[in-house]
Structures are given as structure tokens and as C-alpha cells.
Scaffold this motif. Structure first.
Motif, mmCIF file in Angstrom:
data_model
loop_
_atom_site.group_PDB
_atom_site.id
_atom_site.type_symbol
_atom_site.label_atom_id
_atom_site.label_comp_id
_atom_site.label_asym_id
_atom_site.label_seq_id
_atom_site.Cartn_x
_atom_site.Cartn_y
_atom_site.Cartn_z
ATOM 1 N N MET A 139 1.100 -1.042 0.168
ATOM 2 C CA MET A 139 0.439 -0.136 0.412
ATOM 3 C C MET A 139 1.064 0.868 0.002
ATOM 4 S SD MET A 139 -2.917 -1.137 2.917
ATOM 5 C CE MET A 139 -3.460 0.343 2.682
ATOM 6 N N ASP A 140 2.026 0.949 0.602
ATOM 7 C CA ASP A 140 2.967 2.116 0.780
ATOM 8 C C ASP A 140 3.243 2.128 -0.409
ATOM 9 O OD1 ASP A 140 1.487 3.031 2.965
ATOM 10 O OD2 ASP A 140 3.039 2.498 4.602
ATOM 11 N N ALA A 141 4.199 1.272 -0.925
ATOM 12 C CA ALA A 141 4.742 1.699 -2.289
ATOM 13 C C ALA A 141 4.685 2.658 -3.478
ATOM 14 C CB ALA A 141 5.406 0.111 -3.350
ATOM 15 N N GLU A 142 5.520 2.926 -3.926
ATOM 16 C CA GLU A 142 5.728 3.838 -4.841
ATOM 17 C C GLU A 142 5.231 3.188 -6.121
ATOM 18 O OE1 GLU A 142 7.873 7.962 -6.622
ATOM 19 O OE2 GLU A 142 8.573 7.503 -5.103
ATOM 20 N N ARG A 143 4.228 3.814 -6.748
ATOM 21 C CA ARG A 143 3.774 3.036 -8.086
ATOM 22 C C ARG A 143 4.661 3.491 -9.233
ATOM 23 N NH1 ARG A 143 -0.315 -1.129 -7.308
ATOM 24 N NH2 ARG A 143 0.064 -1.258 -4.867
ATOM 25 N N VAL A 144 4.750 2.968 -10.305
ATOM 26 C CA VAL A 144 5.082 3.706 -12.012
ATOM 27 C C VAL A 144 3.382 2.837 -12.655
ATOM 28 C CG1 VAL A 144 5.964 4.172 -14.067
ATOM 29 C CG2 VAL A 144 6.913 4.634 -11.944
ATOM 30 N N ARG A 145 2.545 3.662 -13.086
ATOM 31 C CA ARG A 145 1.428 2.895 -13.923
ATOM 32 C C ARG A 145 1.312 3.195 -15.396
ATOM 33 N NH1 ARG A 145 -1.228 5.000 -9.032
ATOM 34 N NH2 ARG A 145 -1.807 3.080 -7.447
ATOM 35 N N ILE A 146 1.165 2.323 -15.574
ATOM 36 C CA ILE A 146 1.199 1.899 -17.022
ATOM 37 C C ILE A 146 0.303 1.785 -18.143
ATOM 38 C CG2 ILE A 146 2.733 1.291 -19.034
ATOM 39 C CD1 ILE A 146 5.676 1.989 -17.463
ATOM 40 N N ILE B 289 1.191 -2.702 -14.919
ATOM 41 C CA ILE B 289 1.127 -2.301 -16.193
ATOM 42 C C ILE B 289 0.151 -3.423 -16.399
ATOM 43 C CG2 ILE B 289 2.524 -3.465 -18.141
ATOM 44 C CD1 ILE B 289 5.089 -3.725 -16.798
ATOM 45 N N GLN B 290 -0.690 -2.584 -16.608
ATOM 46 C CA GLN B 290 -2.176 -3.232 -16.859
ATOM 47 C C GLN B 290 -2.941 -3.034 -18.262
ATOM 48 O OE1 GLN B 290 -4.796 -3.332 -14.697
ATOM 49 N NE2 GLN B 290 -5.815 -4.092 -15.803
ATOM 50 N N ALA B 291 -3.077 -4.297 -18.760
ATOM 51 C CA ALA B 291 -3.352 -3.854 -19.982
ATOM 52 C C ALA B 291 -5.162 -4.366 -20.600
ATOM 53 C CB ALA B 291 -2.811 -5.914 -20.406
ATOM 54 N N SER B 292 -5.500 -3.445 -21.657
ATOM 55 C CA SER B 292 -6.660 -2.583 -21.407
ATOM 56 C C SER B 292 -7.000 -2.905 -23.352
ATOM 57 C CB SER B 292 -7.218 -1.982 -21.211
ATOM 58 O OG SER B 292 -6.169 -1.180 -21.116
ATOM 59 N N SER B 293 -6.412 -1.586 -23.453
ATOM 60 C CA SER B 293 -6.451 -0.959 -25.430
ATOM 61 C C SER B 293 -5.892 0.213 -24.977
ATOM 62 C CB SER B 293 -7.807 -1.113 -25.668
ATOM 63 O OG SER B 293 -8.495 -0.012 -24.715
#
Length: 444
Positions: free
Chosen positions: A24-31, A83-87
Motif C-alpha cells: 500500500m505504501d510502495a511508490e507506483r509507476v502506473r502504465i 502494467i495494466q493491459a486494456s486497449s
């Protein structure tokens, strides 16, 4: 429960709670975005980036089929690359909504998307648009098929069943269409650039690219298409394709220059306010180490390697004589037309890849093996109505690039414009003009 057993349970619960708290506390890079890019490409580059900037304990997790998380630590501080796969469309929307830092896209944003994301900044700028890799589709036939090339119009006729015999397009025998049964990136690209809404003819369906290619290797009347990442084998060969201009084969030169009509870029997009880690990742993907990871993931990198002189040169005599003894660098510099590229406004006259390609040319020419070599700069325009205006425009393009290179200390022997000669696409659209108005770099 015994006292020891109870203590063990308490320790395990405490560790689980600490792990959950750390996540929860981790820094995130959202791609977020393209499924094709999320499958192998972006995770491979992300892991390479994390290693090279000093992170350790790198591990990959997949909480669900569309989400890949890469966990890492540095100096005791955790980081998660999500890394979220969508479109492509959803990834861009997630950046607009603030749910992602970077969008993965297999195309540029549409005018409507740019309108919706006006607050993101100048999305045609090289500070926000990052051409990460190249991909595409190869149209393949049996080795014994006498046909060497097709136009995209002819290809649509073949794939739609309007042409049922190879003799209608210069070959011989009945046409047998082979396709993969499931959706895939090659199909998406052929749908968009070739079929344009036309239905496919009945086809023999295959589970994957390998089985499709094995079937084509046994069928002299076969045709199919696969991603450029798929090796096609000894008895299968690709066709050169034309889009109203000269036919280009899917060689490394044809793809890296984007002259081949079924090549495309894989992009990363970020807001002008993207964070330091997100920007670090995007810039890393543009550099040599990131591009090495792109190649390891099976895609065409956009970094510069030596090209070659094509065995046959198409074009006017002046052009053939100019570059006949030279080696083509595998790129084509393209522009933001009238301050506008296909889908966005940019401050630079060059498109985002060309900005970086100029720097790559400088670094390439400074290698010891290239010392003493000189450059030829050849420009092309898209103005078929006036040969004089086209020649002037193409000379202006060539001069612009030549001055840019000479200002960086590179020796340019000639800069020449060829007008509207040697087009790659039928003129009449912004996309065609974008492809046709280009500058080639050759090395002596």
C-alpha cells in the motif's frame, strides 16, 4: 491450539500484514493501455530499467490476467511498476483521468482523444510522445509463388475473396486464405490499413502463427499474414507491398525507416506533469539500454544500426546516381506538417521520433568505425500539382536537416531535394503526406 502454534500463526499474520502495508505504501509507476505492448514489451523494458537504476529483489507478479506488477526495492524502499493491459483508448483515458502515469498505445491519439485530454499538454512533443518500438504485419506466401509484390488495393481484393485466382494479380492457381482463429496484433493492423471494413473471404483457421506458417509452407496457393516478430521459415516468404507508391519489402531497413506500409510505432504517452520516475522510465526506453530490451522482447528497436544500399533503386536517374554508391541509414526523418502532425500540435518542426533520430545519427557518426564517412541528405515532398513547388519544398526539407547535422559537427557532402518523385503513398490525405514528406540519410 498450542502456544507454539499460536505464536507461528501470529508471526505469519504479522508478516502478511506488513507485506500488505508495504504494498500500500510502495511508490507506483502506473502504465496502462495496449494489450500487445503489455504482454512482453513493456515488462521487459521495465525490468531492465529497474536493474539499471539500482533496484534489486525484482520479481514479477500477475494478480489477474490483465495486470502485471513488477516489484522492486532500493535502499529499503519498495516500488511497484503496474502494467495494466486494456486497449490504447483505455490507457489514454486512464492518463486523462489520473489513473495512470503513462499510456501504452499502438497508434497516435485521435482528434477526439486529444480534445478530451487537452490538459495533458503537447502530446506531439518529444517530451511527451515516446516512439518506443516498431512492429507490423508481414503478408506471406509459399516460396514457389511467382508473385513478388501486391498493392494494398490488390491485397484487399485477395483477402476479401473478390480475387479468387492468383492470375488476377499476376500469379497462378487458386488462392487459399489462411488466418489465425483468434484476435492478434497482425489482424488488427490488416483490418485497419488494408480491409477498412471489408469482410474476409472464408479461410483455413489456425491456432497460432506457427501452425499457420507450417500450412502455408505446404500450400503453393496459400496467403496469410503474421506479425513481423514471427519467423516465417524456409518455404515461406513475404511479399513487398505498395500503398500507391513504390513497393517495399518488410526488411529491417523497410521497417525501421517506416517506408514499409504495414509497419507501425508503439508509443508511450505521458502528461507534461508526469512524475520523475515515470519520465525516467520513458526516457530509458528511448536510450540504448532500453532499446536493447526492446529487441530482446522480439520487437524492432528504433536505435540506429548500419543500413545497406538496396539492391535495386527506384526513382529518377538523378536520385539513383546520387545514392548509388552510398549506404542508407535505416530511418526516414518525418515532420509535424504545418505545425501539425497526424493528431497533435507540436513546437518542433520534426516529429518526436525524428528529434531523437537526429541525436542518434550524431552518436552513430561519432563511432570510431564511421570516422571520415560523409553524409548525403535527400528530401522528398508531397505536392503533385506543382513540380517546381515540390522541388523547392523537398530542397527546404533537405537543407533543414543538413544544417541541423552540420551544426552538430557532421560532414554533409550533399543535400538534395527530389520533389514528389519516389512517393510511398497515394497523395491526398494527411497520413499520405506525412509518409511522403521525408528525408533519407545516406552514408559514403
Amino acid at each position: 491450539m498450542s502456544r507454539i502454534a499460536g505464536w507461528c500463526v501470529a508471526v505469519l499474520l504479522s508478516m502478511a500484514g506488513a507485506n500488505a502495508h508495504a504494498q500500500m505504501d510502495a511508490e507506483r509507476v502506473r502504465i496502462h493501455g495496449s494489450q500487445t505492448m503489455a504482454a512482453r514489451l513493456v515488462p521487459a523494458v521495465a525490468e531492465s530499467w529497474l536493474r539499471d537504476i539500482g533496484y534489486g529483489d525484482i520479481r514479477r507478479e500477475q494478480p489477474n490476467p490483465t495486470l502485471t506488477q513488477i516489484h522492486a526495492q532500493r535502499d529499503g524502499l519498495p516500488l511497484i511498476v503496474e502494467i495494466q493491459a486494456s486497449s490504447s483508448a483505455q490507457g489514454f483515458q486512464d492518463v486523462i483521468d489520473g489513473n495512470a502515469h503513462i499510456a501504452m498505445m499502438t497508434r497516435r491519439p485521435t482528434a477526439a482523444e486529444l480534445d478530451a485530454g487537452w490538459q495533458l499538454g503537447d502530446l506531439a512533443s518529444h517530451d511527451q510522445e515516446f516512439a518506443m518500438a516498431l512492429d507490423g504485419a508481414a503478408v506471406v506466401v509459399h516460396r514457389d509463388n511467382p508473385l513478388a509484390q501486391l498493392s494494398l488495393v490488390q491485397l484487399r481484393r485477395v483477402l476479401s475473396g473478390q480475387a479468387r485466382d492468383w492470375r488476377e494479380v499476376g500469379g497462378r492457381g487458386a488462392i487459399h486464405l489462411h488466418m489465425m482463429a483468434s484476435a492478434n496484433s497482425a489482424r488488427d493492423l490488416v483490418d485497419e490499413r488494408v480491409m477498412q471494413g471489408a469482410p474476409y473471404a472464408p479461410a483455413q483457421l489456425h491456432a497460432d502463427g506457427e501452425s499457420l506458417l507450417r500450412a502455408i509452407a505446404k500450400d503453393p496457393g496459400a496467403i496469410g499474414f503474421v506479425t513481423l516478430r514471427q519467423p516465417w521459415g524456409a518455404n515461406v516468404r513475404p511479399l513487398a507491398l505498395s500503398d500507391g507508391g513504390r513497393a517495399i519489402a518488410p526488411t529491417r531497413l523497410g521497417v525501421q525507416s517506416e517506408d514499409y506500409p504495414l509497419a507501425r510505432r508503439f508509443y508511450l504517452y505521458g502528461s507534461q506533469m508526469m512524475g520523475a520516475l515515470s519520465r525516467s522510465f520513458a526516457l530509458y526506453a528511448m536510450g540504448q539500454r532500453g532499446q536493447d530490451a526492446v529487441a530482446r522482447a522480439g520487437h524492432f528497436a528504433v536505435t540506429l544500426r548500419p543500413g545497406y544500399a538496396p539492391p535495386t533503386l527506384a526513382g529518377p536517374k538523378e536520385y539513383r546516381e546520387l545514392v548509388g554508391n552510398a549506404t542508407r541509414l535505416p530511418l526516414s526523418l518525418r515532420f509535424n506538417l504545418t505545425g501539425n502532425n497526424e493528431s497533435g500540435v507540436a513546437a518542433s518542426v520534426y516529429d518526436s521520433r525524428a528529434v531523437r533520430d537526429i541525436e542518434r545519427i550524431v552518436a552513430f557518426m561519432q563511432l570510431p568505425v564511421n570516422r571520415g564517412r560523409r553524409l548525403l541528405v535527400v528530401g522528398f515532398a508531397d505536392m503533385p500539382g506543382s513540380s517546381v513547388a515540390a522541388t523547392m519544398m523537398s530542397n527546404d526539407r533537405a537543407d533543414l536537416v543538413a544544417h541541423e547535422l552540420m551544426a552538430r559537427g557532421l560532414p554533409v557532402l550533399h543535400a538534395r531535394g527530389m520533389g514528389s518523385q519516389v512517393p510511398l503513398a497515394t497523395t491526398g490525405s494527411v497520413a499520405a503526406r506525412y509518409r511522403n514528406e521525408r528525408v533519407e540519410i545516406w552514408m559514403l
